[in-house]
Design a protein around this motif. Structure first.
Motif, PDB file in Angstrom:
ATOM      1  N   LYS A  43      -7.372   3.015   2.164  1.00  0.00           N
ATOM      2  CA  LYS A  43      -5.923   1.953   1.871  1.00  0.00           C
ATOM      3  C   LYS A  43      -6.140   1.843   0.201  1.00  0.00           C
ATOM      4  O   LYS A  43      -5.319   1.608  -0.303  1.00  0.00           O
ATOM      5  CB  LYS A  43      -6.037   0.781   2.429  1.00  0.00           C
ATOM      6  CG  LYS A  43      -5.763   1.090   4.091  1.00  0.00           C
ATOM      7  CD  LYS A  43      -5.356  -0.176   4.874  1.00  0.00           C
ATOM      8  CE  LYS A  43      -5.419   0.073   6.265  1.00  0.00           C
ATOM      9  NZ  LYS A  43      -5.143  -1.178   6.996  1.00  0.00           N
ATOM     10  N   HIS A  44      -7.219   1.854  -0.227  1.00  0.00           N
ATOM     11  CA  HIS A  44      -7.626   1.250  -1.684  1.00  0.00           C
ATOM     12  C   HIS A  44      -8.204   2.383  -2.607  1.00  0.00           C
ATOM     13  O   HIS A  44      -9.133   2.863  -2.213  1.00  0.00           O
ATOM     14  CB  HIS A  44      -8.250  -0.021  -2.027  1.00  0.00           C
ATOM     15  CG  HIS A  44      -7.613  -1.106  -1.072  1.00  0.00           C
ATOM     16  ND1 HIS A  44      -6.379  -1.771  -1.551  1.00  0.00           N
ATOM     17  CD2 HIS A  44      -7.984  -1.702  -0.200  1.00  0.00           C
ATOM     18  CE1 HIS A  44      -6.189  -2.545  -0.479  1.00  0.00           C
ATOM     19  NE2 HIS A  44      -7.041  -2.647   0.239  1.00  0.00           N
ATOM     20  N   LYS A  45      -7.479   2.690  -3.785  1.00  0.00           N
ATOM     21  CA  LYS A  45      -8.428   3.552  -4.636  1.00  0.00           C
ATOM     22  C   LYS A  45      -9.665   3.097  -5.132  1.00  0.00           C
ATOM     23  O   LYS A  45      -9.609   2.146  -5.417  1.00  0.00           O
ATOM     24  CB  LYS A  45      -7.299   4.015  -5.841  1.00  0.00           C
ATOM     25  CG  LYS A  45      -8.062   5.094  -6.859  1.00  0.00           C
ATOM     26  CD  LYS A  45      -7.021   5.164  -7.957  1.00  0.00           C
ATOM     27  CE  LYS A  45      -7.622   6.137  -8.988  1.00  0.00           C
ATOM     28  NZ  LYS A  45      -6.796   6.262 -10.250  1.00  0.00           N
ATOM     29  N   TRP A  75      -7.098  11.011  -5.386  1.00  0.00           N
ATOM     30  CA  TRP A  75      -6.272   9.987  -4.804  1.00  0.00           C
ATOM     31  C   TRP A  75      -4.928  10.182  -4.955  1.00  0.00           C
ATOM     32  O   TRP A  75      -4.229  10.430  -6.052  1.00  0.00           O
ATOM     33  CB  TRP A  75      -6.431   8.691  -5.565  1.00  0.00           C
ATOM     34  CG  TRP A  75      -5.823   7.478  -4.644  1.00  0.00           C
ATOM     35  CD1 TRP A  75      -4.790   7.112  -5.004  1.00  0.00           C
ATOM     36  CD2 TRP A  75      -6.306   6.931  -3.512  1.00  0.00           C
ATOM     37  NE1 TRP A  75      -4.394   6.126  -4.118  1.00  0.00           N
ATOM     38  CE2 TRP A  75      -5.180   5.731  -3.233  1.00  0.00           C
ATOM     39  CE3 TRP A  75      -7.374   7.053  -2.601  1.00  0.00           C
ATOM     40  CZ2 TRP A  75      -5.484   5.211  -2.037  1.00  0.00           C
ATOM     41  CZ3 TRP A  75      -7.613   6.196  -1.538  1.00  0.00           C
ATOM     42  CH2 TRP A  75      -6.464   5.228  -1.422  1.00  0.00           C
TER      43      TRP A  75
END
Length: 119
Positions: A43-45, A75
């Motif tokens: 969900k997060h880079k 990403w």
């Protein structure tokens, strides 16, 4: 006194983390928690530190010089990967061009997460 390898100190409290809760959970709950944790990093880079960026730059240089088969992880709203050969590294636009089959893919430097030479 024997030391417990799973014991951690959190402030003044000695804690065994999730080890103590494992016996109280149903197998279905454990499976759902593992699936939830597996989905969480996507969900997060990921943030790369200076050392990782230096290693990434070095590997890109080697892959570009050798023109070998390479896998780039990047990403794109989520984790993505592409395999092929590095065509060019554009410092002005800060992009990498990768030839995957007959398709040329452009990836921004900021989106790169990892690189691995296959040959």
């Amino acid at each position: 006194m024997k030391k417990n390898q799973h014991l951690t100190v959190k402030g003044d409290v000695l804690d065994r983390g999730q080890l103590k809760w494992g016996a109280l959970m149903l197998p279905e709950h454990v499976r759902m928690l593992r699936e939830w944790r597996a989905d969480e990093p996507t969900k997060h880079k990921p943030h790369l530190d200076e050392e990782e960026l230096g290693l990434l730059q070095e590997e890109i240089g080697i892959a570009h010089q050798r023109q070998c088969l390479t896998e780039l992880r990047y990403w794109n709203g989520g984790l993505a990967a592409v395999s092929g050969t590095l065509v060019s590294v554009d410092l002005h636009n800060q992009t990498i061009e990768m030839l995957s089959g007959t398709e040329v893919i452009r990836i921004a430097f900021n989106d790169l997460i990892g690189i691995r030479t296959i040959d």
